[in-house]
Design an enzyme around this catalytic site. Structure first.
Site, mmCIF file in Angstrom:
data_model
loop_
_atom_site.group_PDB
_atom_site.id
_atom_site.type_symbol
_atom_site.label_atom_id
_atom_site.label_comp_id
_atom_site.label_asym_id
_atom_site.label_seq_id
_atom_site.Cartn_x
_atom_site.Cartn_y
_atom_site.Cartn_z
ATOM 1 N N PHE A 146 2.010 -32.298 -38.094
ATOM 2 C CA PHE A 146 3.333 -32.575 -38.672
ATOM 3 C C PHE A 146 4.276 -31.466 -38.240
ATOM 4 C CE2 PHE A 146 6.860 -32.275 -41.516
ATOM 5 C CZ PHE A 146 7.288 -33.588 -41.589
ATOM 6 N N ASP A 233 3.650 -23.142 -35.179
ATOM 7 C CA ASP A 233 4.567 -23.707 -36.166
ATOM 8 C C ASP A 233 4.136 -23.193 -37.535
ATOM 9 O OD1 ASP A 233 5.997 -25.110 -38.029
ATOM 10 O OD2 ASP A 233 5.726 -27.075 -37.093
ATOM 11 N N LYS A 274 11.601 -23.263 -43.936
ATOM 12 C CA LYS A 274 11.244 -23.334 -45.355
ATOM 13 C C LYS A 274 11.474 -22.017 -46.109
ATOM 14 C CE LYS A 274 8.685 -27.551 -45.234
ATOM 15 N NZ LYS A 274 7.773 -28.098 -44.247
HETATM 16 C C1 LIG Z 1 8.238 -29.019 -43.149
HETATM 17 C C2 LIG Z 1 7.708 -28.756 -41.798
HETATM 18 C C3 LIG Z 1 8.502 -28.936 -40.647
HETATM 19 C C4 LIG Z 1 9.877 -29.541 -40.693
HETATM 20 O O1 LIG Z 1 10.778 -28.833 -41.441
HETATM 21 P P1 LIG Z 1 12.132 -29.531 -41.931
HETATM 22 O O2 LIG Z 1 12.932 -28.401 -42.516
HETATM 23 O O3 LIG Z 1 11.744 -30.552 -42.954
HETATM 24 O O4 LIG Z 1 12.765 -30.144 -40.753
HETATM 25 C C5 LIG Z 1 7.962 -28.581 -39.418
HETATM 26 N N1 LIG Z 1 6.717 -28.095 -39.333
HETATM 27 C C6 LIG Z 1 5.921 -27.932 -40.400
HETATM 28 C C7 LIG Z 1 4.549 -27.361 -40.220
HETATM 29 C C8 LIG Z 1 6.380 -28.262 -41.677
HETATM 30 O O5 LIG Z 1 5.589 -28.112 -42.728
#
Ligand SMILES: *Cc1c(COP(=O)(O)O)cnc(C)c1O
Length: 426
Positions: A146, A233, A274
């Site tokens: 994700f 990520d 986040k």
């Molecule tokens: C939440 C998330 C995203 C996307 O972030 P948004 O601010 O919702 O666009 C990307 N990578 C990971 C691992 C996430 O948990």
């Protein structure tokens, strides 16, 4: 109806149902206030927040230091665009790059934008530094990843709900099994057009899949061997969530007691979002050293709001809170306690198969089929008992409270969870 009028939960839900796009399926609770580890609904009922806005609120709801930085900056200067300099961005970039030990930071707003940015940097690096022929670069990703919701990102998702009927998709991605080093090496060995490997240190959305010990350092070593960028990520796992400043933590001088200090898992490109703002504001970033970030020149990439003064002030305050309050160590210790307590309980129930996670990013696996409603029903029962959590995929419930929790609060939460599971009837 004035937007300032008080509203009942029922009415608030009805308004969203009628006037909002149905792109989420929320638990039926309408929140109107938050402080630390708690949130309150419009009827005044208090809950422990065990989602933390998908780990954006690691520093706790409405952290006074973050709110203060935001409101002071909001009163002074909010947005200049990058057509001009502002007096906050450089300070924030210095602070963040020193914190994470990279030469440069590229500021964006959301996680998905930061992932997109990392992919663009990686491709450009491949053409200009690695020497891959134009338009041939490929990036390896993992199954069940994700990384956000843009068209390019969902192009390499294998979640049919996120993907179907949004094509045509972006080319140039190779999907391999997560937590499988030989699958990675096989692709790297046979394909000289690979530019990068994009990976979540723990797959959060997929259900808190923690890879085997040595997977990340092994993957990093393979990337080095084949001159491929290791792109982490850490939008969800970063900023102390997993018990260290970063889940790929290493080569940093953080004071975290439980820091691995293994230098070889330092990513070539680090993606944060986040909790980079403590949930106060959309703040994301891509970090890399000069040899990589140098491929980005004026006009190549940008964002009207990226690097705005409020974001810079908030980002700096949010990182300071993590350090000052030693949130990584707290997450480490409370995470150990949480899993230990649940592991004592799990053998006594048929409802839960196991608990897994790192730091305060954890999940329980419900003993029922993936398409059953049991996990959802348990979350409804938890809500009644004053604790908010949400199923991730099917029968998995993620537990990710704010990291400012105390040990007493955590034990209180453990007893709510155990009591709810004991009383739960399908
Ligand atoms: C939440 C998330 C995203 C996307 O972030 P948004 O601010 O919702 O666009 C990307 N990578 C990971 C691992 C996430 O948990």
């Amino acid at each position: 109806m004035s937007i300032l009028e008080n509203i009942t939960s029922k009415d608030a839900i009805a308004l969203e149902e009628k006037h909002g796009a149905h792109n989420y399926h929320p638990l039926p609770v309408v929140l109107s206030r938050g402080e630390g580890v708690h949130v309150w609904d419009v009827e005044g009922k208090k809950y422990y927040d065990f989602l933390s806005a998908y780990s954006a609120v690691n520093q706790g709801h409405c952290h006074p230091k973050i709110v203060n930085a935001m409101t002071e900056q909001a009163k002074t200067l909010t947005l200049t665009s990058r057509a001009f300099y502002n007096d906050m961005l450089g300070k924030y970039e210095k602070y963040a790059t020193e914190t994470f030990h990279f030469d440069k930071l590229l500021p964006m707003n959301t996680g998905a934008e930061a992932v997109e940015t990392a992919l663009k940097i990686c491709r450009k690096w491949a053409y200009e530094e690695k020497g891959i022929a134009e338009n041939n670069a490929e990036i390896i990703v993992c199954e069940n990843n994700f990384h956000g919701r843009t068209t390019t990102i969902i192009s390499f998702s294998n979640d049919p709900v996120a993907r179907k009927n949004f094509g045509p998709y972006t080319d140039g991605f190779i999907k391999i099994e997560y937590d499988n080093l030989s699958a990675l090496e096989e692709v790297l060995k046979s394909n000289s057009n690979v530019a990068g490997f994009l990976v979540e240190p723990i797959q959060g959305e997929a259900g808190v899949y923690v890879p085997s010990e040595g997977y990340l350092s092994g993957a990093k070593a393979l990337c080095e061997k084949y001159n491929v960028l290791f792109i982490a990520d850490e939008v969800q796992t970063g900023i102390a969530r997993t018990g260290r400043l970063l889940a790929t933590c290493g080569n940093c001088s953080c004071s975290d007691k439980h820091c691995s200090g293994i230098p070889e898992i330092k990513p070539d490109i680090l993606i944060l979002g986040k909790a980079l703002s403590g949930g106060a504001y959309p703040v994301s970033a891509v970090l890399a050293n000069d040899n990589i970030m140098g491929v980005i020149r004026p006009g190549n990439h940008g964002s009207t709001f990226g690097g705005n003064p409020i974001a810079a002030a908030v980002g700096m305050a949010a990182l300071e809170v993590v350090k000052d309050e030693e949130l990584a160590d707290n997450a480490f210790e409370l995470g150990e306690l949480f899993r230990a307590e649940l592991n004592k309980f799990i053998p006594t129930t048929d409802l839960v198969n196991s608990v897994r996670g790192k730091g305060l990013l954890n999940a329980i696996l419900i003993n029922d089929s993936e398409d059953s409603s049991t996990a959802w029903d348990i979350c409804m029962a938890l809500k009644e008992n004053g604790l908010l959590a949400k199923p991730t995929h099917g029968n998995i419930i993620r537990f990710a409270p704010p990291l400012v929790m105390t040990k007493e609060q955590l034990l209180d939460c453990v007893s709510i969870i155990i009591k709810t599971l004991q009383e739960f009837k399908n």
